[in-house]
Design a protein around this motif. Structure first.
Motif, PDB file in Angstrom:
ATOM      1  N   THR B  44       0.874  -1.233  -0.033  1.00 50.32           N
ATOM      2  CA  THR B  44      -0.096  -0.050   0.033  1.00 50.32           C
ATOM      3  C   THR B  44       0.930   1.260  -0.012  1.00 50.32           C
ATOM      4  O   THR B  44       0.631   2.029  -0.873  1.00 50.32           O
ATOM      5  CB  THR B  44      -1.035   0.168   1.327  1.00 50.32           C
ATOM      6  OG1 THR B  44      -1.588  -1.258   1.174  1.00 50.32           O
ATOM      7  CG2 THR B  44      -2.092   1.213   1.062  1.00 50.32           C
ATOM      8  N   SER B  47       2.539   1.557  -3.400  1.00 52.90           N
ATOM      9  CA  SER B  47       1.355   1.968  -4.459  1.00 52.90           C
ATOM     10  C   SER B  47       1.352   3.583  -4.098  1.00 52.90           C
ATOM     11  O   SER B  47       1.396   4.494  -5.154  1.00 52.90           O
ATOM     12  CB  SER B  47       0.330   1.546  -4.360  1.00 52.90           C
ATOM     13  OG  SER B  47      -0.552   1.507  -5.326  1.00 52.90           O
ATOM     14  N   GLU B  48       1.196   4.221  -3.103  1.00 51.34           N
ATOM     15  CA  GLU B  48       1.025   5.673  -2.699  1.00 51.34           C
ATOM     16  C   GLU B  48       2.070   6.404  -3.258  1.00 51.34           C
ATOM     17  O   GLU B  48       1.901   7.400  -3.930  1.00 51.34           O
ATOM     18  CB  GLU B  48       0.745   5.760  -1.194  1.00 51.34           C
ATOM     19  CG  GLU B  48      -0.236   5.137  -0.580  1.00 51.34           C
ATOM     20  CD  GLU B  48      -1.683   5.834  -0.889  1.00 51.34           C
ATOM     21  OE1 GLU B  48      -1.891   6.790  -1.941  1.00 51.34           O
ATOM     22  OE2 GLU B  48      -2.716   5.073  -0.564  1.00 51.34           O
ATOM     23  N   THR B  51       2.264   6.248  -7.124  1.00 50.48           N
ATOM     24  CA  THR B  51       1.223   7.218  -7.632  1.00 50.48           C
ATOM     25  C   THR B  51       1.350   8.721  -7.481  1.00 50.48           C
ATOM     26  O   THR B  51       1.427   9.233  -8.403  1.00 50.48           O
ATOM     27  CB  THR B  51      -0.164   6.876  -6.930  1.00 50.48           C
ATOM     28  OG1 THR B  51      -0.462   5.428  -7.146  1.00 50.48           O
ATOM     29  CG2 THR B  51      -1.147   7.569  -7.526  1.00 50.48           C
ATOM     30  N   VAL B  55       1.341  10.968 -10.748  1.00 49.81           N
ATOM     31  CA  VAL B  55       0.367  12.146 -10.607  1.00 49.81           C
ATOM     32  C   VAL B  55       0.990  13.438 -10.433  1.00 49.81           C
ATOM     33  O   VAL B  55       0.355  14.538 -10.865  1.00 49.81           O
ATOM     34  CB  VAL B  55      -0.830  11.919  -9.489  1.00 49.81           C
ATOM     35  CG1 VAL B  55      -1.835  12.948  -9.624  1.00 49.81           C
ATOM     36  CG2 VAL B  55      -1.452  10.678 -10.043  1.00 49.81           C
ATOM     37  N   LEU B  98      -5.368  15.206   3.843  1.00 50.59           N
ATOM     38  CA  LEU B  98      -6.412  15.654   2.886  1.00 50.59           C
ATOM     39  C   LEU B  98      -5.867  16.749   2.110  1.00 50.59           C
ATOM     40  O   LEU B  98      -6.658  17.520   1.571  1.00 50.59           O
ATOM     41  CB  LEU B  98      -7.680  16.065   3.880  1.00 50.59           C
ATOM     42  CG  LEU B  98      -7.983  14.881   4.936  1.00 50.59           C
ATOM     43  CD1 LEU B  98      -9.104  15.581   5.744  1.00 50.59           C
ATOM     44  CD2 LEU B  98      -8.660  13.759   3.898  1.00 50.59           C
ATOM     45  N   PRO B 103      -7.695  17.801  -6.492  1.00 49.93           N
ATOM     46  CA  PRO B 103      -9.028  17.554  -6.023  1.00 49.93           C
ATOM     47  C   PRO B 103      -9.905  17.027  -7.225  1.00 49.93           C
ATOM     48  O   PRO B 103     -10.824  16.158  -7.031  1.00 49.93           O
ATOM     49  CB  PRO B 103      -9.365  18.493  -5.539  1.00 49.93           C
ATOM     50  CG  PRO B 103      -8.760  19.785  -6.097  1.00 49.93           C
ATOM     51  CD  PRO B 103      -7.383  19.503  -6.293  1.00 49.93           C
ATOM     52  N   GLU B 105      -9.274  15.208  -9.804  1.00 56.63           N
ATOM     53  CA  GLU B 105      -8.803  14.038 -10.314  1.00 56.63           C
ATOM     54  C   GLU B 105      -9.368  12.893  -9.291  1.00 56.63           C
ATOM     55  O   GLU B 105      -8.761  11.936  -9.035  1.00 56.63           O
ATOM     56  CB  GLU B 105      -7.463  13.736 -10.502  1.00 56.63           C
ATOM     57  CG  GLU B 105      -6.969  14.607 -11.863  1.00 56.63           C
ATOM     58  CD  GLU B 105      -5.573  14.820 -11.793  1.00 56.63           C
ATOM     59  OE1 GLU B 105      -4.847  13.788 -11.781  1.00 56.63           O
ATOM     60  OE2 GLU B 105      -5.151  15.913 -11.982  1.00 56.63           O
ATOM     61  N   GLU B 106     -10.010  13.377  -8.201  1.00 52.41           N
ATOM     62  CA  GLU B 106     -10.682  12.521  -7.217  1.00 52.41           C
ATOM     63  C   GLU B 106      -9.350  12.125  -6.258  1.00 52.41           C
ATOM     64  O   GLU B 106      -9.628  10.849  -5.957  1.00 52.41           O
ATOM     65  CB  GLU B 106     -11.382  11.487  -7.875  1.00 52.41           C
ATOM     66  CG  GLU B 106     -12.854  12.137  -8.425  1.00 52.41           C
ATOM     67  CD  GLU B 106     -13.775  11.029  -8.594  1.00 52.41           C
ATOM     68  OE1 GLU B 106     -13.539   9.554  -8.505  1.00 52.41           O
ATOM     69  OE2 GLU B 106     -14.906  11.295  -8.864  1.00 52.41           O
ATOM     70  N   ARG B 107      -8.316  12.792  -5.901  1.00 51.98           N
ATOM     71  CA  ARG B 107      -7.354  12.377  -5.343  1.00 51.98           C
ATOM     72  C   ARG B 107      -7.859  12.698  -3.835  1.00 51.98           C
ATOM     73  O   ARG B 107      -8.393  13.992  -3.323  1.00 51.98           O
ATOM     74  CB  ARG B 107      -6.007  12.980  -5.600  1.00 51.98           C
ATOM     75  CG  ARG B 107      -5.481  12.820  -6.819  1.00 51.98           C
ATOM     76  CD  ARG B 107      -5.279  11.390  -7.256  1.00 51.98           C
ATOM     77  NE  ARG B 107      -4.687  10.759  -6.288  1.00 51.98           N
ATOM     78  CZ  ARG B 107      -4.501   9.318  -6.218  1.00 51.98           C
ATOM     79  NH1 ARG B 107      -5.471   8.638  -6.907  1.00 51.98           N
ATOM     80  NH2 ARG B 107      -3.849   8.704  -5.335  1.00 51.98           N
ATOM     81  N   ALA B 108      -7.718  11.875  -2.807  1.00 50.83           N
ATOM     82  CA  ALA B 108      -8.329  12.124  -1.353  1.00 50.83           C
ATOM     83  C   ALA B 108      -7.213  12.823  -0.584  1.00 50.83           C
ATOM     84  O   ALA B 108      -7.546  13.401   0.501  1.00 50.83           O
ATOM     85  CB  ALA B 108      -8.530  10.780  -0.894  1.00 50.83           C
ATOM     86  N   LEU B 110      -4.363  11.632   0.981  1.00 53.89           N
ATOM     87  CA  LEU B 110      -4.203  10.762   2.121  1.00 53.89           C
ATOM     88  C   LEU B 110      -2.959   9.946   1.952  1.00 53.89           C
ATOM     89  O   LEU B 110      -2.457   9.119   2.822  1.00 53.89           O
ATOM     90  CB  LEU B 110      -5.203   9.706   2.294  1.00 53.89           C
ATOM     91  CG  LEU B 110      -6.604  10.168   2.748  1.00 53.89           C
ATOM     92  CD1 LEU B 110      -7.620   9.256   2.957  1.00 53.89           C
ATOM     93  CD2 LEU B 110      -6.329  10.695   4.230  1.00 53.89           C
ATOM     94  N   GLY B 111      -2.347  10.386   0.695  1.00 54.86           N
ATOM     95  CA  GLY B 111      -1.148   9.480   0.154  1.00 54.86           C
ATOM     96  C   GLY B 111       0.078   9.319   1.434  1.00 54.86           C
ATOM     97  O   GLY B 111       0.523   8.110   1.742  1.00 54.86           O
ATOM     98  N   ALA B 113      -0.142   9.952   4.365  1.00 62.17           N
ATOM     99  CA  ALA B 113      -0.866   9.717   5.736  1.00 62.17           C
ATOM    100  C   ALA B 113      -0.786   8.132   5.844  1.00 62.17           C
ATOM    101  O   ALA B 113      -0.504   7.497   6.957  1.00 62.17           O
ATOM    102  CB  ALA B 113      -2.162  10.451   5.975  1.00 62.17           C
ATOM    103  N   VAL B 114      -1.332   7.587   4.536  1.00 59.51           N
ATOM    104  CA  VAL B 114      -1.244   6.198   4.672  1.00 59.51           C
ATOM    105  C   VAL B 114       0.164   5.484   4.598  1.00 59.51           C
ATOM    106  O   VAL B 114       0.493   4.757   5.426  1.00 59.51           O
ATOM    107  CB  VAL B 114      -1.836   5.742   3.199  1.00 59.51           C
ATOM    108  CG1 VAL B 114      -1.710   4.243   2.955  1.00 59.51           C
ATOM    109  CG2 VAL B 114      -3.313   5.989   3.189  1.00 59.51           C
TER     110      VAL B 114
END
Lengths: 108, 142
Positions: B44, B47-48, B51, B55, B98, B103, B105-108, B110-111, B113-114
């Motif tokens: 995970t 992946s973040e 990405t 992006v 956050l 925004p 592109e529906e990016r939350a 949280l990258g 933070a995760v």
């Protein structure tokens, strides 16, 4: 002969004004873009009262999945419907718990 | 600290390589006999980071993403994910939960933070117009 099963797939089912999208596989930035198009296409044409995203067969998700759910929440609001996300595996729920989605009451 | 094993990867910044990158890192650490949860956490976080390179670093243009992964003697896995993209002006702001510059592109947002939640340590170094390196560290329990 049984059909070969793809790693990533989406099946939808519609009855009683409920559109259910069964997501199977991995949700990342790449697959989320395709899932968004498919789910929105079905929701736009059927205009269901409830869109139900079934995460039971999701094996991997990064924060792109949070964006996918938030975006569908907004889409459903626009067409006057509601959203629900069901069967979320525990390790995936951890990521949802970090977002503001719990407060929207869409996670089951 | 002695390095027990290491690997290097480079690949173009295409979103289809997100799954390749996390699976490759997972395969590399598999001989440490990790738990399902440890592998899931590491995949995970990778992946973040990848990405973010696609992006934000390369802003969906073309570029190369570099990954190095090392296993140290103390069963610590150190994964560096590097791009030669636009860099981050304000790392502290970028790491705020956050916060997102994408925004639409529906990016939350949280990258980071995760990554922080799923790893034992996360370091970010960046230079505007030069690129960004994210270093993830995770202990695999013996």
């Amino acid at each position: 002969m049984p059909q070969e099963r793809k790693i990533n797939m989406l099946q939808t089912d519609y009855h009683d004004n409920v559109l259910t999208a069964y997501i199977d596989g991995e949700i990342d930035h790449d697959t989320a873009a395709r899932l968004r198009i498919s789910i929105d296409g079905a929701a736009q044409s059927l205009k269901p009262g409830l869109l139900c995203l079934d995460f039971g067969a999701v094996r991997f998700m990064d924060s792109s999945g949070v964006g996918l759910v938030m975006g569908r929440y907004r889409q459903m609001k626009l067409i006057g419907g509601r959203l629900r996300v069901v069967n979320i595996p525990g390790h995936i729920y951890r990521i949802f718990a970090m977002s503001g989605l719990e407060g929207l009451g869409v996670l089951r | 600290m002695n390095i027990r094993n290491e690997m290097k990867l480079s690949f173009p910044s295409k979103s289809c390589n997100e799954s390749f990158a996390r699976a490759a890192v997972a395969a590399f650490v598999m001989n440490l006999d990790p738990t399902v949860e440890e592998i899931s956490d590491l995949k995970t976080a990778v992946s973040e980071a990848v990405t973010n390179c696609i992006v934000h670093g390369y802003r969906r243009g073309s570029g190369t993403i570099f990954i190095t992964a090392k296993v140290l003697e103390d069963n610590r896995v150190v994964v560096k994910i590097r791009d030669k993209g636009c860099g981050i002006e304000d790392i502290k702001q970028a790491m705020q939960p956050l916060f997102t510059t994408a925004p639409d592109e529906e990016r939350a947002g949280l990258g980071f933070a995760v990554m922080q939640s799923f790893c034992d340590a996360v370091k970010v170094s960046s230079k505007p117009q030069k690129g960004t390196t994210v270093t993830l560290e995770k202990y695999i329990a013996v």
